[in-house]
Design a protein around this motif. Structure first.
Motif, PDB file in Angstrom:
ATOM      1  N   LEU A  32      36.226  52.755  42.898  1.00 31.92           N
ATOM      2  CA  LEU A  32      37.236  52.519  41.844  1.00 31.92           C
ATOM      3  C   LEU A  32      37.613  53.832  41.162  1.00 31.92           C
ATOM      4  O   LEU A  32      36.791  54.742  41.068  1.00 31.92           O
TER       5      LEU A  32
ATOM      6  N   ILE B  13      39.768  42.293  32.717  1.00 33.03           N
ATOM      7  CA  ILE B  13      40.002  43.556  33.450  1.00 33.03           C
ATOM      8  C   ILE B  13      41.280  44.219  32.942  1.00 33.03           C
ATOM      9  O   ILE B  13      41.319  45.422  32.693  1.00 33.03           O
ATOM     10  N   ARG B  19      34.646  46.495  34.003  1.00 33.40           N
ATOM     11  CA  ARG B  19      34.138  46.633  35.380  1.00 33.40           C
ATOM     12  C   ARG B  19      33.180  45.504  35.768  1.00 33.40           C
ATOM     13  O   ARG B  19      33.091  45.144  36.934  1.00 33.40           O
ATOM     14  N   PHE B  22      35.204  42.715  36.998  1.00 35.79           N
ATOM     15  CA  PHE B  22      35.697  42.974  38.359  1.00 35.79           C
ATOM     16  C   PHE B  22      34.571  42.779  39.376  1.00 35.79           C
ATOM     17  O   PHE B  22      34.791  42.219  40.454  1.00 35.79           O
ATOM     18  N   TYR B  60      42.585  45.646  42.380  1.00 35.99           N
ATOM     19  CA  TYR B  60      42.201  46.258  41.105  1.00 35.99           C
ATOM     20  C   TYR B  60      43.353  47.089  40.535  1.00 35.99           C
ATOM     21  O   TYR B  60      43.669  47.002  39.359  1.00 35.99           O
ATOM     22  N   MET B  63      46.163  44.838  39.267  1.00 35.64           N
ATOM     23  CA  MET B  63      45.713  43.653  38.541  1.00 35.64           C
ATOM     24  C   MET B  63      46.697  43.238  37.441  1.00 35.64           C
ATOM     25  O   MET B  63      46.912  42.055  37.206  1.00 35.64           O
TER      26      MET B  63
END
Lengths: 100, 179
Positions: A32, B13, B19, B22, B60, B63
Protein backbone atom coordinates in the motif's frame (compact mmCIF):
# COMPACT_ATOMS: atom_id res chain seq x y z
CA UNK A 1 -33.98 -33.51 -15.07
CA UNK A 2 -31.61 -36.22 -16.31
CA UNK A 3 -28.94 -37.94 -14.27
CA UNK A 4 -26.27 -35.87 -16.07
CA UNK A 5 -28.12 -32.68 -15.13
CA UNK A 6 -28.29 -33.69 -11.48
CA UNK A 7 -24.65 -34.64 -11.44
CA UNK A 8 -23.66 -31.37 -13.07
CA UNK A 9 -25.81 -29.33 -10.71
CA UNK A 10 -24.29 -31.10 -7.71
CA UNK A 11 -20.78 -30.34 -8.94
CA UNK A 12 -21.55 -26.72 -9.66
CA UNK A 13 -23.20 -26.11 -6.29
CA UNK A 14 -20.49 -27.78 -4.24
CA UNK A 15 -18.76 -25.23 -1.98
CA UNK A 16 -15.36 -24.07 -3.19
CA UNK A 17 -12.31 -24.64 -0.97
CA UNK A 18 -11.36 -21.93 1.52
CA UNK A 19 -7.85 -20.81 0.55
CA UNK A 20 -5.59 -20.18 3.56
CA UNK A 21 -4.35 -16.60 3.74
CA UNK A 22 -0.69 -17.70 4.10
CA UNK A 23 0.70 -14.17 4.16
CA UNK A 24 -1.41 -12.92 1.27
CA UNK A 25 -3.00 -10.08 3.26
CA UNK A 26 0.36 -8.98 4.71
CA UNK A 27 1.82 -8.80 1.19
CA UNK A 28 -1.06 -6.61 0.03
CA UNK A 29 -0.72 -4.33 3.07
CA UNK A 30 3.03 -3.97 2.53
CA UNK A 31 2.40 -2.77 -1.03
CA UNK A 32 0.00 0.00 0.00
CA UNK A 33 1.15 3.61 -0.53
CA UNK A 34 2.31 5.71 2.43
CA UNK A 35 -0.45 6.55 4.84
CA UNK A 36 -2.15 9.91 4.21
CA UNK A 37 -1.69 11.13 7.78
CA UNK A 38 2.03 10.33 7.60
CA UNK A 39 2.41 12.86 4.80
CA UNK A 40 0.40 15.61 6.53
CA UNK A 41 2.89 16.76 9.25
CA UNK A 42 5.62 17.02 6.62
CA UNK A 43 3.41 19.22 4.49
CA UNK A 44 2.43 21.38 7.50
CA UNK A 45 6.02 21.97 8.53
CA UNK A 46 7.10 22.78 4.99
CA UNK A 47 4.31 25.31 4.57
CA UNK A 48 5.06 26.93 7.93
CA UNK A 49 8.77 27.08 7.10
CA UNK A 50 8.07 28.62 3.70
CA UNK A 51 5.84 31.27 5.30
CA UNK A 52 8.44 32.03 8.00
CA UNK A 53 11.23 32.22 5.42
CA UNK A 54 9.15 34.58 3.28
CA UNK A 55 8.37 36.86 6.21
CA UNK A 56 11.96 36.90 7.42
CA UNK A 57 13.25 37.61 3.92
CA UNK A 58 10.82 40.46 3.51
CA UNK A 59 11.85 41.94 6.85
CA UNK A 60 15.60 41.60 6.35
CA UNK A 61 16.12 41.92 2.63
CA UNK A 62 13.47 44.29 1.32
CA UNK A 63 15.43 47.49 1.96
CA UNK A 64 18.87 46.28 0.79
CA UNK A 65 17.42 44.64 -2.34
CA UNK A 66 15.37 47.71 -3.18
CA UNK A 67 18.41 49.93 -2.69
CA UNK A 68 20.64 47.71 -4.84
CA UNK A 69 18.08 47.36 -7.59
CA UNK A 70 17.34 51.09 -7.71
CA UNK A 71 21.04 51.69 -8.22
CA UNK A 72 21.67 49.16 -11.00
CA UNK A 73 18.39 47.97 -12.57
CA UNK A 74 16.42 49.62 -15.29
CA UNK A 75 13.13 48.20 -13.95
CA UNK A 76 11.27 49.81 -11.03
CA UNK A 77 12.85 48.48 -7.84
CA UNK A 78 9.62 47.53 -5.96
CA UNK A 79 8.51 45.22 -8.79
CA UNK A 80 11.80 43.32 -8.80
CA UNK A 81 11.84 43.13 -5.01
CA UNK A 82 8.39 41.61 -4.90
CA UNK A 83 9.32 39.17 -7.67
CA UNK A 84 12.47 38.06 -5.81
CA UNK A 85 10.60 37.50 -2.56
CA UNK A 86 7.76 35.73 -4.33
CA UNK A 87 10.30 33.38 -5.87
CA UNK A 88 11.79 32.59 -2.45
CA UNK A 89 8.38 31.61 -1.13
CA UNK A 90 7.09 29.82 -4.20
CA UNK A 91 10.06 27.46 -4.58
CA UNK A 92 9.25 25.39 -1.46
CA UNK A 93 5.57 25.41 -2.41
CA UNK A 94 6.42 24.14 -5.89
CA UNK A 95 8.48 21.41 -4.26
CA UNK A 96 5.48 20.37 -2.13
CA UNK A 97 3.22 20.20 -5.14
CA UNK A 98 5.83 18.21 -7.06
CA UNK A 99 6.31 15.64 -4.28
CA UNK A 100 2.54 15.26 -3.79
CA UNK B 1 -19.46 -8.63 18.84
CA UNK B 2 -21.00 -6.99 15.78
CA UNK B 3 -19.32 -7.73 12.47
CA UNK B 4 -18.61 -4.63 10.41
CA UNK B 5 -20.30 -4.64 7.02
CA UNK B 6 -18.23 -4.09 3.89
CA UNK B 7 -19.86 -0.68 3.45
CA UNK B 8 -18.91 0.36 7.01
CA UNK B 9 -15.32 -0.72 6.46
CA UNK B 10 -15.15 1.18 3.16
CA UNK B 11 -16.48 4.30 4.90
CA UNK B 12 -13.69 4.04 7.51
CA UNK B 13 -11.03 3.67 4.82
CA UNK B 14 -12.30 6.66 2.86
CA UNK B 15 -12.69 8.87 5.95
CA UNK B 16 -9.50 8.12 7.85
CA UNK B 17 -7.39 5.84 5.67
CA UNK B 18 -8.04 3.10 8.23
CA UNK B 19 -5.59 0.30 7.39
CA UNK B 20 -7.09 -2.17 9.85
CA UNK B 21 -10.45 -1.79 8.09
CA UNK B 22 -8.76 -2.48 4.77
CA UNK B 23 -7.00 -5.49 6.26
CA UNK B 24 -10.39 -6.87 7.35
CA UNK B 25 -11.75 -6.41 3.83
CA UNK B 26 -8.77 -8.23 2.30
CA UNK B 27 -8.99 -11.11 4.77
CA UNK B 28 -12.73 -11.40 4.17
CA UNK B 29 -12.53 -11.47 0.37
CA UNK B 30 -9.12 -12.97 -0.40
CA UNK B 31 -10.19 -16.60 -0.64
CA UNK B 32 -13.22 -16.23 -2.96
CA UNK B 33 -11.41 -13.64 -5.08
CA UNK B 34 -8.32 -15.82 -5.49
CA UNK B 35 -10.56 -18.80 -6.34
CA UNK B 36 -12.31 -16.67 -8.97
CA UNK B 37 -9.00 -15.63 -10.54
CA UNK B 38 -7.66 -19.18 -10.40
CA UNK B 39 -10.67 -20.25 -12.41
CA UNK B 40 -10.07 -17.48 -14.97
CA UNK B 41 -6.36 -18.31 -15.25
CA UNK B 42 -7.12 -22.04 -15.50
CA UNK B 43 -5.59 -22.79 -12.13
CA UNK B 44 -2.36 -20.78 -12.47
CA UNK B 45 -2.16 -20.10 -8.72
CA UNK B 46 0.85 -17.76 -8.85
CA UNK B 47 -0.62 -15.59 -11.58
CA UNK B 48 -4.02 -15.60 -9.89
CA UNK B 49 -2.48 -14.42 -6.60
CA UNK B 50 -0.53 -11.65 -8.37
CA UNK B 51 -3.73 -10.47 -10.03
CA UNK B 52 -5.61 -10.69 -6.74
CA UNK B 53 -2.99 -8.47 -5.07
CA UNK B 54 -3.22 -6.02 -7.94
CA UNK B 55 -7.01 -6.04 -7.61
CA UNK B 56 -6.90 -5.16 -3.91
CA UNK B 57 -4.34 -2.39 -4.53
CA UNK B 58 -6.49 -0.90 -7.29
CA UNK B 59 -9.54 -1.14 -5.05
CA UNK B 60 -7.67 0.66 -2.27
CA UNK B 61 -6.54 3.45 -4.59
CA UNK B 62 -10.01 4.03 -5.97
CA UNK B 63 -11.94 3.35 -2.77
CA UNK B 64 -13.31 6.90 -2.72
CA UNK B 65 -14.97 6.27 -6.09
CA UNK B 66 -16.93 3.27 -4.75
CA UNK B 67 -20.42 4.71 -4.91
CA UNK B 68 -22.06 2.14 -2.65
CA UNK B 69 -24.96 1.65 -5.07
CA UNK B 70 -23.77 -1.90 -5.78
CA UNK B 71 -22.35 -4.42 -3.31
CA UNK B 72 -18.65 -4.06 -2.51
CA UNK B 73 -18.00 -7.59 -3.78
CA UNK B 74 -19.62 -6.78 -7.14
CA UNK B 75 -17.32 -3.77 -7.47
CA UNK B 76 -14.29 -5.81 -6.37
CA UNK B 77 -14.94 -8.64 -8.85
CA UNK B 78 -15.38 -6.11 -11.61
CA UNK B 79 -11.91 -4.72 -10.87
CA UNK B 80 -10.55 -8.28 -10.76
CA UNK B 81 -12.10 -9.21 -14.10
CA UNK B 82 -10.76 -6.06 -15.78
CA UNK B 83 -7.34 -6.62 -14.22
CA UNK B 84 -7.33 -10.14 -15.63
CA UNK B 85 -8.35 -8.93 -19.10
CA UNK B 86 -5.68 -6.20 -19.08
CA UNK B 87 -3.07 -8.74 -18.04
CA UNK B 88 -4.04 -11.03 -20.90
CA UNK B 89 -3.81 -8.12 -23.36
CA UNK B 90 -0.34 -7.27 -22.03
CA UNK B 91 0.88 -10.86 -22.22
CA UNK B 92 -0.57 -11.53 -25.65
CA UNK B 93 -0.67 -8.11 -27.32
CA UNK B 94 -1.24 -9.51 -30.81
CA UNK B 95 -3.87 -12.04 -29.82
CA UNK B 96 -7.50 -11.12 -30.32
CA UNK B 97 -9.03 -11.51 -26.86
CA UNK B 98 -12.54 -12.72 -27.46
CA UNK B 99 -14.21 -13.37 -24.13
CA UNK B 100 -16.81 -15.58 -25.75
CA UNK B 101 -14.33 -17.63 -27.78
CA UNK B 102 -14.30 -21.38 -27.17
CA UNK B 103 -10.93 -22.93 -26.36
CA UNK B 104 -9.84 -26.16 -28.04
CA UNK B 105 -11.51 -28.99 -26.18
CA UNK B 106 -11.06 -32.05 -28.35
CA UNK B 107 -9.00 -34.31 -26.09
CA UNK B 108 -9.99 -32.78 -22.75
CA UNK B 109 -13.41 -34.41 -22.78
CA UNK B 110 -12.06 -37.89 -22.94
CA UNK B 111 -9.64 -37.43 -20.07
CA UNK B 112 -11.88 -35.55 -17.66
CA UNK B 113 -13.05 -37.68 -14.75
CA UNK B 114 -16.62 -36.91 -13.82
CA UNK B 115 -16.98 -35.83 -10.20
CA UNK B 116 -13.66 -34.41 -9.12
CA UNK B 117 -12.89 -32.45 -12.24
CA UNK B 118 -15.24 -29.53 -12.06
CA UNK B 119 -12.28 -27.25 -12.60
CA UNK B 120 -11.32 -29.02 -15.78
CA UNK B 121 -14.91 -28.98 -16.98
CA UNK B 122 -15.23 -25.25 -16.33
CA UNK B 123 -11.89 -24.80 -18.06
CA UNK B 124 -13.54 -26.06 -21.23
CA UNK B 125 -15.88 -23.09 -21.27
CA UNK B 126 -15.05 -19.80 -22.95
CA UNK B 127 -13.61 -17.14 -20.66
CA UNK B 128 -16.74 -15.11 -20.01
CA UNK B 129 -18.91 -18.17 -19.44
CA UNK B 130 -16.36 -19.40 -16.92
CA UNK B 131 -16.64 -16.09 -15.11
CA UNK B 132 -20.44 -16.17 -15.25
CA UNK B 133 -20.56 -19.72 -13.85
CA UNK B 134 -18.16 -18.90 -11.05
CA UNK B 135 -20.00 -15.74 -10.03
CA UNK B 136 -23.39 -17.46 -10.17
CA UNK B 137 -22.69 -20.83 -8.58
CA UNK B 138 -19.70 -20.14 -6.34
CA UNK B 139 -20.30 -16.53 -5.33
CA UNK B 140 -24.10 -16.68 -5.34
CA UNK B 141 -24.51 -13.53 -7.41
CA UNK B 142 -27.80 -12.72 -9.12
CA UNK B 143 -27.94 -12.37 -12.89
CA UNK B 144 -28.17 -8.60 -12.49
CA UNK B 145 -25.08 -8.48 -10.25
CA UNK B 146 -23.14 -10.61 -12.73
CA UNK B 147 -24.15 -8.27 -15.56
CA UNK B 148 -22.85 -5.32 -13.52
CA UNK B 149 -19.64 -7.11 -12.62
CA UNK B 150 -18.77 -8.17 -16.16
CA UNK B 151 -20.28 -5.06 -17.74
CA UNK B 152 -22.47 -7.02 -20.14
CA UNK B 153 -26.22 -6.93 -20.81
CA UNK B 154 -28.47 -9.06 -18.59
CA UNK B 155 -29.47 -11.14 -21.64
CA UNK B 156 -25.84 -12.06 -22.25
CA UNK B 157 -25.52 -13.46 -18.74
CA UNK B 158 -28.64 -15.57 -19.18
CA UNK B 159 -27.56 -16.89 -22.57
CA UNK B 160 -24.03 -17.60 -21.26
CA UNK B 161 -25.54 -19.67 -18.44
CA UNK B 162 -27.84 -21.54 -20.83
CA UNK B 163 -25.10 -22.21 -23.40
CA UNK B 164 -22.61 -23.14 -20.71
CA UNK B 165 -25.07 -25.61 -19.21
CA UNK B 166 -25.71 -27.17 -22.57
CA UNK B 167 -22.00 -27.45 -23.22
CA UNK B 168 -21.19 -28.94 -19.81
CA UNK B 169 -24.11 -31.38 -20.03
CA UNK B 170 -22.72 -32.68 -23.31
CA UNK B 171 -19.27 -33.10 -21.76
CA UNK B 172 -20.62 -34.97 -18.75
CA UNK B 173 -22.70 -37.25 -20.98
CA UNK B 174 -19.70 -37.90 -23.23
CA UNK B 175 -17.54 -38.73 -20.23
CA UNK B 176 -20.15 -41.21 -19.03
CA UNK B 177 -19.97 -42.91 -22.39
CA UNK B 178 -16.17 -43.12 -22.24
CA UNK B 179 -16.15 -44.28 -18.61
Amino acid sequence: MTHADRELDKMLRSPEPELPDSGFTETVLRRLPTKRWARTPMRRWTLASAAALGSLSTYLLADPIEHALSTYAAFPAPVLTIATLALLVSLPLAWILYTE
Amino acid sequence: MAIDSDAALVARIVATDDRSAFELLVRRHQSPLRNFLRRLTKNDAALADDLAQETFLKAYRSMASFAGTAKFSTWLYRIAYNTFLNDQRTRFPHAELDESQHPSVTNEIESASTESDLERLLGLLPLRQRAVFDLHYKKGMTHQEIAQTLDVPLGTVKSDLARGHESLRKHVTTQKRFA
